[in-house]
Scaffold this motif. Structure first.
Motif, PDB file in Angstrom:
ATOM      1  N   ILE A  37      51.858   4.479  -1.523  1.00 14.20           N
ATOM      2  CA  ILE A  37      52.497   4.897  -0.350  1.00 14.20           C
ATOM      3  C   ILE A  37      53.527   5.792  -0.621  1.00 14.20           C
ATOM      4  O   ILE A  37      54.454   5.067  -1.243  1.00 14.20           O
ATOM      5  N   VAL A  82      55.223   1.661   7.204  1.00 16.11           N
ATOM      6  CA  VAL A  82      54.541   1.275   5.751  1.00 16.11           C
ATOM      7  C   VAL A  82      53.185   0.522   5.902  1.00 16.11           C
ATOM      8  O   VAL A  82      52.267   0.843   5.375  1.00 16.11           O
ATOM      9  N   ALA A  86      49.559   1.422   4.729  1.00 16.02           N
ATOM     10  CA  ALA A  86      48.885   0.356   3.891  1.00 16.02           C
ATOM     11  C   ALA A  86      47.378   0.121   4.463  1.00 16.02           C
ATOM     12  O   ALA A  86      46.272   0.127   3.535  1.00 16.02           O
ATOM     13  N   SER A  98      50.247  -0.192  -3.447  1.00 16.66           N
ATOM     14  CA  SER A  98      51.437  -0.129  -4.108  1.00 16.66           C
ATOM     15  C   SER A  98      52.285   0.752  -3.410  1.00 16.66           C
ATOM     16  O   SER A  98      52.030   2.039  -2.804  1.00 16.66           O
ATOM     17  N   VAL A  99      53.753   0.152  -2.832  1.00 10.20           N
ATOM     18  CA  VAL A  99      54.450   0.858  -2.043  1.00 10.20           C
ATOM     19  C   VAL A  99      55.366   1.722  -2.898  1.00 10.20           C
ATOM     20  O   VAL A  99      56.465   1.074  -3.713  1.00 10.20           O
ATOM     21  N   THR A 105      61.892   0.199  -1.390  1.00  6.38           N
ATOM     22  CA  THR A 105      61.602  -1.399  -1.400  1.00  6.38           C
ATOM     23  C   THR A 105      62.567  -2.201  -2.160  1.00  6.38           C
ATOM     24  O   THR A 105      62.704  -3.461  -1.848  1.00  6.38           O
ATOM     25  N   VAL A 120      52.367  -6.581   3.214  1.00  4.28           N
ATOM     26  CA  VAL A 120      51.319  -5.318   2.814  1.00  4.28           C
ATOM     27  C   VAL A 120      49.844  -6.150   2.723  1.00  4.28           C
ATOM     28  O   VAL A 120      49.006  -5.729   3.150  1.00  4.28           O
ATOM     29  N   ALA A 128      48.942  -6.370  -3.309  1.00  3.02           N
ATOM     30  CA  ALA A 128      50.070  -5.410  -3.257  1.00  3.02           C
ATOM     31  C   ALA A 128      51.076  -5.523  -4.152  1.00  3.02           C
ATOM     32  O   ALA A 128      51.281  -6.381  -4.648  1.00  3.02           O
ATOM     33  N   THR A 130      54.843  -2.854  -5.666  1.00  3.19           N
ATOM     34  CA  THR A 130      55.889  -1.727  -5.110  1.00  3.19           C
ATOM     35  C   THR A 130      56.124  -1.054  -6.444  1.00  3.19           C
ATOM     36  O   THR A 130      56.043  -1.252  -7.586  1.00  3.19           O
TER      37      THR A 130
END
Length: 265
Positions: A37, A82, A86, A98-99, A105, A120, A128, A130
């Motif tokens: 993301i 977000v 997701a 993965s953000v 984040t 997420v 999930a 980040t």
């Protein structure tokens, strides 16, 4: 023979198109997919993905939009998008989400970061992580305790990274940012990024790693020259965010030729 040649040309054209968009050209049906993301809308898969993991992983992308730029207000405005992004990635087949975008984040601290990962995972039904978790992962691989940080951000956002790292037990010995709320292309040269890293490390007191933070900075080719100069590991947003996501996906993340952390990941 003609049909076979046509098939070969079709495959070659598809591979070229994938490479142009940064998607691994040799991702095959059945390869596990890592969903990424991005803060900007319509953001391509970073070329780092293809260079680090050219086969065995499929990369899927989705963006949320960041019209307010890399500011606290900009992140606040973008964060509500977000979870829908997701969920869409999970529907497209992502096995891990993965953000990406480190600052979006880490900007509200360790608890916000942990809560975001949990939200997420709950919304998608898949593990999930980040890009900020990638920084933490890289520092732990490096066995770092004292770190210098170099960023693209304003002093305000750079300060939030300092707090985030300290909340995770690291001592930040120096911090230097480029002052951007949006990274211009002319700030992404190897010369500028190496100088930023050298300057941040030079201000530090015996740091045992350097963090380069901002997913928009193209740092993959800066890691080895910087490590050669400062003699400690360099951990950077996009490269090590990908490492972290691939690890969570169950794929071996170790890669040679991209610095100390990848060599022992």
């Amino acid at each position: 023979m003609a049909a076979t040649r046509r098939g070969f040309l079709k495959l070659g054209s598809a591979a070229a198109a994938c490479a142009a968009f940064g998607t691994p050209a040799f991702a095959l049906p059945g390869d596990p997919a890592l969903g990424l993301i991005f803060p900007p809308l319509n953001y391509p898969i970073p070329p780092d993905a293809n260079r680090l993991y050219p086969k065995g992983v499929e990369f899927l992308g989705n963006g949320v939009g960041l019209p307010g730029g890399m500011t606290l207000e900009g992140y606040d405005e973008a964060i509500p998008r977000v979870l829908p992004a997701a969920q869409e990635l999970a529907k497209r087949g992502a096995k891990v989400v993965s953000v990406f975008g480190s600052s979006i984040t880490f900007y509200k601290g360790a608890k916000f970061h942990a809560d975001l990962i949990a939200q997420v995972a709950k919304a998608t039904g898949v593990p999930a992580t980040t890009q900020s978790a990638g920084l933490l992962d890289g520092l732990r691989v490096a066995n770092a305790k004292r770190v210098a940080i170099a960023t693209a951000y304003t002093d305000v956002v750079t300060g939030r990274l300092k707090v985030f790292l300290e909340e995770h037990g690291f001592v930040v010995t120096a911090a230097k940012g480029l002052g951007y709320t949006s990274v211009p292309d002319n700030a992404n040269t190897n010369e500028i990024l190496q100088q930023l890293g050298r300057d941040a490390y030079a201000q530090s007191s015996r740091a045992d790693a350097l963090v380069m933070s901002c997913g928009a900075l193209r740092t993959l080719d800066v890691i080895i020259p910087l490590e050669g100069h400062i003699k400690v590991p360099v951990v950077s947003s996009t490269p090590h965010g990908l490492m972290n996501g691939v690890r969570l996906l169950g794929v071996a993340p170790r890669v040679q030729g991209f610095g100390m952390v990848f060599a022992k990941a």
